[in-house]
Structure formats: C-alpha cells, structure tokens
Design an enzyme around this catalytic site. Structure first.
Site, PDB file in Angstrom:
ATOM      1  N   VAL A  10       9.100  38.920  14.920  1.00 51.25           N
ATOM      2  CA  VAL A  10       8.721  39.314  16.275  1.00 51.25           C
ATOM      3  C   VAL A  10       7.409  40.068  16.169  1.00 51.25           C
ATOM      4  CG1 VAL A  10      11.033  39.339  17.294  1.00 51.25           C
ATOM      5  CG2 VAL A  10      10.163  41.388  16.169  1.00 51.25           C
ATOM      6  N   SER A  11       6.682  40.130  17.273  1.00 48.12           N
ATOM      7  CA  SER A  11       5.332  40.706  17.236  1.00 48.12           C
ATOM      8  C   SER A  11       5.281  42.221  17.269  1.00 48.12           C
ATOM      9  CB  SER A  11       4.501  40.160  18.399  1.00 48.12           C
ATOM     10  OG  SER A  11       4.372  38.774  18.268  1.00 48.12           O
ATOM     11  N   SER A  12       6.259  42.859  17.885  1.00 50.24           N
ATOM     12  CA  SER A  12       6.181  44.313  17.995  1.00 50.24           C
ATOM     13  C   SER A  12       7.518  44.966  17.697  1.00 50.24           C
ATOM     14  CB  SER A  12       5.709  44.717  19.393  1.00 50.24           C
ATOM     15  OG  SER A  12       6.700  44.402  20.344  1.00 50.24           O
ATOM     16  N   GLN A  15      10.544  44.658  20.120  1.00 44.74           N
ATOM     17  CA  GLN A  15      11.269  43.395  20.266  1.00 44.74           C
ATOM     18  C   GLN A  15      12.399  43.311  19.248  1.00 44.74           C
ATOM     19  OE1 GLN A  15       7.783  40.872  19.757  1.00 44.74           O
ATOM     20  NE2 GLN A  15       7.893  40.294  21.902  1.00 44.74           N
TER      21      GLN A  15
END
Length: 189
Positions: A10-12, A15
């Site tokens: 996931v990007s961050s 999340q």
C-alpha cells in the site's frame, strides 16, 4: 512445483494491507512480503527486493493487482525480466490473464508491452511536434537557466569553497564545478 510467494503493498501508512494479505493467503501463498511504501519506483522498496531475492527457480510471485507491483509498464517488465532470468513465474489475481506460467498469459504480457511501447512512441511524437510548432512560433525558449553563474563566481572569488557555495545556493556541487569549468574555459580564450 515451486513455492507460491506473495507480495502486497500500500502507498501510505494510513492504508491497510489486510485485504491483499487475505487474498494472497487464499491463493495459497506460503510466504508473503508486504510493505507500506510508495510504488512510484522500486527504489526503497526493501520488501520487494527481499521477495525478488527470496524467489527460487520454479517459484511463482503472486500479487493482487499489477499496480501493487509496478506503477509503469517499464517497471513491470524490468521486474518480470528479473523473474524470467530466475525461471520464476508471475501471476496477478485481479487480472487473471496476466500469468507467465501459461502461454496465453505470456502472450497477454507481450501485447501489453507492445501497446505500452506504442503509446510511449505516440506521446513522444506529439511532444516533439508541439516543441517544433512552439519553436516556429517563437514561443519555445528551452529549459530555464537554474544556476546563477555570476553568484557562483562571486562566492568562489571570496574564497568560499565549492561545497559551501553549493549549500548556500542550494545547488549540487557538480553544478558548482561545471560553473568553474565554464569560467576557466571563458578565461582561457
């Protein structure tokens, strides 16, 4: 048959990886690498690097979606080349046609690669046409000068070292050295 190895991302940090991890377990992955990191490049994605290192001949890397592995077709094919060199398969759960363990999956990846290359060529042609038109109309000036060579020259003349000049002007040291070379080249003629 080799091991099924999952990769989730996931990007961050806000999340959750839970949905991906569950899907990879349901797909039969015995080992899963996961991380919370931007996918803009493969740089800094330590778990991806560990997964690629961990995989052995006959294994298959599985992701839930292609964008969890790569942000561009170029990155995707770079990763797939590494897998192919190790005789490792690749499967994507949400795009089931993307499966290098089958001949139709390899064909699908080839088509994706050809389409991506075609789109990149068209984009570059349009860009070059736009630049040519702007130049013809006198609107294209090129990239603006980012370094004030006069400021570099004055600081150097005051006895400030190249590293300090770079820090003060918030530019790279290599830029200071290029400015010094340009100055020396002008003085020599």
């Amino acid at each position: 048959m080799g091991q099924l190895v999952g990769y989730a991302r996931v990007s961050s940090t806000g999340q959750s990886l839970d949905v991906q991890l569950e899907a990879l377990k349901d797909a039969g992955c015995e080992k899963i690498f996961s991380e919370k990191m931007s996918g803009r490049s493969t740089e800094g994605r330590d778990q991806l690097a560990e997964a690629l290192d961990y995989l052995r001949e006959g294994d298959t890397l599985i992701v839930t979606r292609l964008d969890r592995l790569a942000r561009s077709v170029g990155d995707l094919f770079t990763i797939l080349d590494k897998l192919t060199a190790k005789n490792v398969g690749f499967r994507c759960l949400s795009q089931s046609a993307v499966d290098t363990t089958t001949s139709s999956g390899r064909l699908m990846l080839g088509v994706l690669g050809a389409v991506a290359a075609f789109e990149a060529d068209i984009r570059k042609e349009r860009q070059m046409e736009g630049i040519a038109k702007a130049k013809a109309e006198g609107r294209y000036k090129g990239r603006p000068v980012a370094i004030d060579r006069e400021k570099v020259r004055l600081l150097l003349a005051e006895g400030v070292g190249p590293a300090e000049v770079a820090r003060r002007l918030q530019i790279g040291r290599a830029s200071v050295y290029r400015a010094m070379e340009a100055r020396e080249g002008l003085g020599a003629s």
